[in-house]
Design a protein around this motif. Structure first.
Motif, PDB file in Angstrom:
ATOM      1  N   CYS A   4       0.853  -1.185   0.000  1.00 32.17           N
ATOM      2  CA  CYS A   4       0.000   0.000   0.000  1.00 32.17           C
ATOM      3  C   CYS A   4       0.893   1.240   0.000  1.00 32.17           C
ATOM      4  O   CYS A   4       2.120   1.130   0.038  1.00 32.17           O
ATOM      5  N   VAL A   5       0.271   2.417  -0.033  1.00 31.62           N
ATOM      6  CA  VAL A   5       1.030   3.671  -0.079  1.00 31.62           C
ATOM      7  C   VAL A   5       0.655   4.530   1.125  1.00 31.62           C
ATOM      8  O   VAL A   5      -0.527   4.710   1.447  1.00 31.62           O
ATOM      9  N   LYS A   6       1.687   5.081   1.779  1.00 35.14           N
ATOM     10  CA  LYS A   6       1.474   5.997   2.908  1.00 35.14           C
ATOM     11  C   LYS A   6       2.400   7.197   2.715  1.00 35.14           C
ATOM     12  O   LYS A   6       3.620   7.053   2.695  1.00 35.14           O
ATOM     13  N   ASP A   7       1.816   8.346   2.524  1.00 32.76           N
ATOM     14  CA  ASP A   7       2.606   9.571   2.306  1.00 32.76           C
ATOM     15  C   ASP A   7       3.616   9.379   1.171  1.00 32.76           C
ATOM     16  O   ASP A   7       4.804   9.721   1.294  1.00 32.76           O
ATOM     17  N   ASP A   8       3.158   8.779   0.075  1.00 26.53           N
ATOM     18  CA  ASP A   8       3.968   8.534  -1.131  1.00 26.53           C
ATOM     19  C   ASP A   8       5.072   7.495  -0.931  1.00 26.53           C
ATOM     20  O   ASP A   8       5.927   7.319  -1.807  1.00 26.53           O
ATOM     21  N   ASP A   9       5.079   6.821   0.200  1.00 28.07           N
ATOM     22  CA  ASP A   9       6.051   5.751   0.445  1.00 28.07           C
ATOM     23  C   ASP A   9       5.364   4.392   0.317  1.00 28.07           C
ATOM     24  O   ASP A   9       4.189   4.230   0.693  1.00 28.07           O
ATOM     25  N   ASN A  10       6.113   3.426  -0.193  1.00 29.61           N
ATOM     26  CA  ASN A  10       5.587   2.067  -0.305  1.00 29.61           C
ATOM     27  C   ASN A  10       5.684   1.359   1.043  1.00 29.61           C
ATOM     28  O   ASN A  10       6.736   1.369   1.689  1.00 29.61           O
ATOM     29  N   ILE A  11       4.598   0.734   1.453  1.00 28.24           N
ATOM     30  CA  ILE A  11       4.553  -0.032   2.700  1.00 28.24           C
ATOM     31  C   ILE A  11       4.217  -1.479   2.351  1.00 28.24           C
ATOM     32  O   ILE A  11       3.257  -1.733   1.607  1.00 28.24           O
ATOM     33  N   TYR A  12       5.004  -2.420   2.882  1.00 25.82           N
ATOM     34  CA  TYR A  12       4.786  -3.839   2.602  1.00 25.82           C
ATOM     35  C   TYR A  12       4.325  -4.551   3.872  1.00 25.82           C
ATOM     36  O   TYR A  12       4.954  -4.436   4.938  1.00 25.82           O
ATOM     37  N   TYR A  38      -2.448   0.533  -3.451  1.00 23.69           N
ATOM     38  CA  TYR A  38      -1.486   0.826  -4.523  1.00 23.69           C
ATOM     39  C   TYR A  38      -2.135   0.715  -5.898  1.00 23.69           C
ATOM     40  O   TYR A  38      -1.703   1.351  -6.853  1.00 23.69           O
ATOM     41  N   GLY A  39      -3.221  -0.053  -5.974  1.00 24.54           N
ATOM     42  CA  GLY A  39      -3.872  -0.244  -7.261  1.00 24.54           C
ATOM     43  C   GLY A  39      -4.901   0.819  -7.597  1.00 24.54           C
ATOM     44  O   GLY A  39      -4.822   1.472  -8.636  1.00 24.54           O
ATOM     45  N   CYS A  40      -5.860   1.028  -6.695  1.00 23.99           N
ATOM     46  CA  CYS A  40      -6.977   1.923  -7.019  1.00 23.99           C
ATOM     47  C   CYS A  40      -6.972   3.230  -6.224  1.00 23.99           C
ATOM     48  O   CYS A  40      -7.753   4.144  -6.518  1.00 23.99           O
ATOM     49  N   GLY A  41      -6.120   3.326  -5.191  1.00 17.82           N
ATOM     50  CA  GLY A  41      -5.999   4.578  -4.445  1.00 17.82           C
ATOM     51  C   GLY A  41      -7.032   4.783  -3.355  1.00 17.82           C
ATOM     52  O   GLY A  41      -7.051   5.838  -2.711  1.00 17.82           O
ATOM     53  N   THR A  42      -7.897   3.808  -3.106  1.00 15.49           N
ATOM     54  CA  THR A  42      -8.894   3.944  -2.039  1.00 15.49           C
ATOM     55  C   THR A  42      -8.292   3.482  -0.709  1.00 15.49           C
ATOM     56  O   THR A  42      -7.300   2.745  -0.688  1.00 15.49           O
ATOM     57  N   PRO A  43      -8.882   3.886   0.436  1.00 15.31           N
ATOM     58  CA  PRO A  43      -8.315   3.547   1.751  1.00 15.31           C
ATOM     59  C   PRO A  43      -8.269   2.039   2.017  1.00 15.31           C
ATOM     60  O   PRO A  43      -9.176   1.290   1.645  1.00 15.31           O
ATOM     61  N   VAL A  44      -7.184   1.624   2.680  1.00 18.08           N
ATOM     62  CA  VAL A  44      -7.025   0.225   3.084  1.00 18.08           C
ATOM     63  C   VAL A  44      -6.601   0.182   4.545  1.00 18.08           C
ATOM     64  O   VAL A  44      -6.178   1.192   5.123  1.00 18.08           O
ATOM     65  N   ILE A  45      -6.709  -0.999   5.141  1.00 23.96           N
ATOM     66  CA  ILE A  45      -6.272  -1.205   6.521  1.00 23.96           C
ATOM     67  C   ILE A  45      -5.350  -2.417   6.571  1.00 23.96           C
ATOM     68  O   ILE A  45      -5.345  -3.258   5.659  1.00 23.96           O
ATOM     69  N   PHE A  46      -4.571  -2.481   7.652  1.00 22.12           N
ATOM     70  CA  PHE A  46      -3.645  -3.602   7.841  1.00 22.12           C
ATOM     71  C   PHE A  46      -4.346  -4.698   8.629  1.00 22.12           C
ATOM     72  O   PHE A  46      -5.021  -4.430   9.630  1.00 22.12           O
ATOM     73  N   TYR A  67      -5.504  -4.732  -8.521  1.00 23.69           N
ATOM     74  CA  TYR A  67      -4.489  -5.183  -7.567  1.00 23.69           C
ATOM     75  C   TYR A  67      -5.105  -6.165  -6.571  1.00 23.69           C
ATOM     76  O   TYR A  67      -4.474  -7.131  -6.152  1.00 23.69           O
ATOM     77  N   ASP A  68      -6.344  -5.931  -6.226  1.00 25.33           N
ATOM     78  CA  ASP A  68      -7.053  -6.856  -5.351  1.00 25.33           C
ATOM     79  C   ASP A  68      -7.224  -8.204  -6.052  1.00 25.33           C
ATOM     80  O   ASP A  68      -7.100  -9.263  -5.436  1.00 25.33           O
ATOM     81  N   GLU A  69      -7.488  -8.151  -7.362  1.00 22.07           N
ATOM     82  CA  GLU A  69      -7.608  -9.388  -8.139  1.00 22.07           C
ATOM     83  C   GLU A  69      -6.270 -10.128  -8.174  1.00 22.07           C
ATOM     84  O   GLU A  69      -6.220 -11.350  -8.083  1.00 22.07           O
TER      85      GLU A  69
END
Length: 363
Positions: A4-12, A38-46, A67-69
């Protein structure tokens, strides 16, 4: 989802789970809608449980995120495939010349590249990590996507290492790489200290007597190595020590093939010599009555030598009949030649020969 993306940084997700404090921060960021898909830009959670692995998930379900697919596609892969993807990512991250490296990078449409590497010289490399569950259609579609954009791609197959001696015995993904990759090779990853690279010898080894078949039945070279020996050279995967071993293997094949070619040449040469000797000593196969105008002493002597050297009486009679049937001039000319001989010893010798051959000599 792994990324995912947080403040333009990639988070794994696989890295977040390794540290309690990091996980706490990321969970709070998700609650505040600061984590974006990272795919559609909508909010995600861990998310992470004791049974399910760490991952990111959309806050609201959506059917429009490719990306979900892709993440659903990854779920179908074996746990070993996921583990080795992480191992390779960490290994490549520590190599020199690597400027940037990401997992699940979307560099081509309708596909997510497992590992994407960018180098100091502005070159880049897509690394596909697959197992034998990938279909031939998927393999060829992915190949075409990269080719259309002129992007370099290398493949690593997660599988047990076996000694493949024949390209035709490899299953499809390996066979595809052996035939279609830039250097006709494929890397197989079994464990940290157990990898192998297979390379297809595309040279033709066909001898004159092989009926268009290859001289060697084996066509694939296998070299085993450890993960520490896997790196990059000229923007492609490189295995330390492999090229030297492969060249030695090729040299031994070339030498063996040259020896076989020489053996066949010698065999043919010997056969021709045998045929020549056979014709020289077997008048029934090669004897022709010369034209009267060019008939001479040497022709007679050669003919008689043929008869004398051959111990088969039937062949002697056949040649003698040829002489007689050619006309009495043959016999008369021979008698004239015999009469003209001045060396009595030679004359007596040839007189005995002609008598032994069935002619009437000179008394």
């Amino acid at each position: 989802m792994e990324r995912c993306v947080k403040d333009d940084d990639n988070i794994y997700a696989s890295e977040v789970k390794m540290n309690y404090e990091e996980e706490t921060i990321i969970r709070e960021a998700g609650r505040l809608n600061k984590l974006l898909c990272y795919g559609c830009g909508t909010p995600v959670i861990f998310r992470r449980g004791e049974k399910r692995g760490a991952h990111f998930a959309h806050k609201k379900k959506t059917s429009e995120c490719d990306y979900d697919e892709y993440s659903k596609f990854c779920k179908k892969r074996s746990s070993i495939w996921k583990e080795y993807k992480e191992i390779l990512y960490k290994h490549f991250s520590n190599l020199e010349h690597v400027v940037n490296i990401n997992k699940d990078e979307k560099v081509i449409n309708n596909h997510w590249t497992p590992i994407y590497v960018e180098f100091k010289n502005s070159e880049s490399l897509a690394i596909e990590i697959v197992d034998k569950t990938i279909s031939s259609k998927e393999t060829n579609d992915i190949n075409d996507l990269y080719a259309n954009l002129d992007l370099n791609v290398d493949w690593i197959v997660v599988d047990n290492i076996s000694t493949i001696k024949y390209e035709r015995n490899a299953y499809y993904i390996k066979r595809n790489r052996l035939n279609n990759s830039i250097n006709n090779s494929v890397i197989v990853f079994e464990s940290n200290n157990s990898l192998a690279i297979y390379k297809l010898d595309i040279k033709e080894y066909k001898t004159a007597s092989s009926s268009n078949k290859q001289f060697f039945s084996e066509d694939t070279f296998c070299y085993k190595f450890e993960l520490k020996d896997l790196s990059f050279i000229d923007g492609l995967l490189h295995v330390k020590g492999f090229e030297e071993e492969y060249r030695a293997w090729m040299q031994s094949r070339d030498n063996e093939f040259k020896l076989e070619e020489q053996r066949i040449k010698n065999k043919k040469r010997n056969y021709k010599n045998i045929q020549y000797e056979y014709k020289e000593t077997d008048p029934i196969h090669d004897f022709k009555i010369p034209d009267k105008k060019i008939w001479g002493k040497e022709d007679f002597l050669k003919c008689i030598q043929h008869i004398v050297k051959n111990n088969d009486d039937s062949i002697k009679r056949t040649v003698i009949n040829k002489l007689i049937n050619s006309g009495m001039w043959v016999y008369n000319n021979y008698l004239d030649l015999l009469e003209d001989m001045t060396d009595l010893e030679e004359k007596n010798t040839w007189n005995e020969i002609i008598k032994g051959a069935g002619f009437t000599g000179i008394d």
